[in-house]
Design a protein around this motif. Structure first.
Motif, mmCIF file in Angstrom:
data_model
loop_
_atom_site.group_PDB
_atom_site.id
_atom_site.type_symbol
_atom_site.label_atom_id
_atom_site.label_comp_id
_atom_site.label_asym_id
_atom_site.label_seq_id
_atom_site.Cartn_x
_atom_site.Cartn_y
_atom_site.Cartn_z
ATOM 1 N N PRO B 25 0.830 -1.206 0.000
ATOM 2 C CA PRO B 25 0.000 0.000 0.000
ATOM 3 C C PRO B 25 0.861 1.251 0.000
ATOM 4 O O PRO B 25 2.076 1.185 0.232
ATOM 5 N N HIS B 29 -0.814 5.091 4.366
ATOM 6 C CA HIS B 29 -2.224 4.719 4.300
ATOM 7 C C HIS B 29 -2.527 3.657 5.347
ATOM 8 O O HIS B 29 -1.748 2.734 5.548
ATOM 9 N N ASN B 30 -3.694 3.779 5.989
ATOM 10 C CA ASN B 30 -3.990 2.832 7.056
ATOM 11 C C ASN B 30 -5.159 1.903 6.751
ATOM 12 O O ASN B 30 -5.528 1.089 7.600
ATOM 13 N N ARG B 50 -7.895 -2.246 8.540
ATOM 14 C CA ARG B 50 -7.614 -0.912 9.037
ATOM 15 C C ARG B 50 -6.542 -1.055 10.101
ATOM 16 O O ARG B 50 -6.712 -1.826 11.058
ATOM 17 N N SER B 94 -5.546 1.077 -1.323
ATOM 18 C CA SER B 94 -5.280 1.594 0.016
ATOM 19 C C SER B 94 -5.891 2.985 0.152
ATOM 20 O O SER B 94 -6.133 3.668 -0.849
ATOM 21 N N GLY B 95 -6.156 3.353 1.388
ATOM 22 C CA GLY B 95 -6.772 4.639 1.650
ATOM 23 C C GLY B 95 -6.063 5.368 2.776
ATOM 24 O O GLY B 95 -5.572 4.733 3.716
ATOM 25 N N PRO B 96 -6.016 6.681 2.690
ATOM 26 C CA PRO B 96 -5.328 7.455 3.710
ATOM 27 C C PRO B 96 -6.180 7.634 4.954
ATOM 28 O O PRO B 96 -7.391 7.431 4.931
ATOM 29 N N ASP B 97 -5.521 8.000 6.027
ATOM 30 C CA ASP B 97 -6.249 8.334 7.236
ATOM 31 C C ASP B 97 -7.116 9.540 6.952
ATOM 32 O O ASP B 97 -6.724 10.445 6.224
ATOM 33 N N ASN B 104 -13.031 10.376 1.593
ATOM 34 C CA ASN B 104 -12.322 9.102 1.667
ATOM 35 C C ASN B 104 -12.101 8.602 0.249
ATOM 36 O O ASN B 104 -13.065 8.327 -0.463
ATOM 37 N N GLN B 106 -9.968 5.870 -2.294
ATOM 38 C CA GLN B 106 -9.166 4.658 -2.375
ATOM 39 C C GLN B 106 -8.277 4.717 -3.610
ATOM 40 O O GLN B 106 -8.723 5.106 -4.686
#
Lengths: 111, 117
Positions: B25, B29-30, B50, B94-97, B104, B106
């Motif tokens: 990722p 990114h969490n 997550r 993956s996605g950031p905090d 949001n 991805q």
């Protein structure tokens, strides 16, 4: 996750504006509307996200009426490279925004 | 230019063999997601994490699929034993905090095209 309905396919010509309308009658209060684009042999790519009224970025505009039961993605002056599948998604960003992709709209741009 | 990377890009294997797909990722990114795409079913969410913890794998066939995050830089999806019906493109995203709670996005990798003969 709210169900969405969008046309299966659309044809256009270079230089024209393409508008894709998505229906989401059971959208919830906390839901946002997001559009992704997918080119052949690639993963989807985020285009735009909105909650109400109008959102514009360098790629597209998103129009959302007051009742939020539908939304329209507008691609101005398309080129051949805009040929792709466009997905409309509805979800709550606070829920890690689990995405439910439908069939999407295949947009074909011709010269 | 930060990107999600996936290996291998293509995999051809025989029925019954173990398949392992890997995803790196974007640093920082969490959230990490695994999707499967086929012509018939479209894009399906298989599992997501997550902060490396599995939160939902309800979309994944439990008897043969497993997903893990050994560390923050690696996510794996394993199929054992593989079957022809597993043939598909597998995407990792993956996605950031969420600095902005209402936003949001991805970021998808290029996918692994799996063919099980």
């Amino acid at each position: 996750l709210a169900k969405t309905t969008q046309p299966i396919s659309m044809d256009s010509y270079e230089g024209q504006e393409v508008n894709i309308t998505c229906s989401h009658n059971n959208i919830a209060t906390n839901d946002y509307i997001t559009w992704y684009q997918q080119f052949p042999s690639q993963g989807p790519r985020f285009i735009i996200q909105g909650y109400k009224t109008k959102v514009t970025n360098e790629v597209a505009s998103l129009f959302i009426p007051a009742d939020r039961k539908s939304s329209t993605l507008s691609l101005p002056r398309v080129s051949l490279s805009d040929t792709a599948v466009y997905y409309c998604l509805v979800g709550d960003p606070s829920n890690d925004y689990k995405l439910s992709f439908g069939a999407g709209t295949t947009v074909t741009v011709r010269a | 230019d930060a990107r999600v990377t996936q290996t291998p890009r293509h995999k051809v294997t025989e029925m019954g063999q173990e398949v392992t797909m890997r995803c790196q990722p974007i640093l920082g990114h969490n959230t990490v997601f695994w999707y499967r795409q086929t012509m018939m079913q479209g894009l399906e969410l298989l599992a997501y994490f997550r902060n490396r913890a599995p939160l939902d794998d309800s979309g994944m066939p439990k008897d043969r699929f497993s997903a893990e995050m050994p560390d923050a830089t690696l996510a794996t999806l394993k199929i054992q034993p593989s079957e022809p019906r597993d043939s598909a493109v597998y995407f990792c995203a993956s996605g950031p905090d969420r600095v902005i709670p209402s936003y949001n996005e991805q970021f998808f990798g290029p996918g692994t095209r799996l063919t099980v003969l």
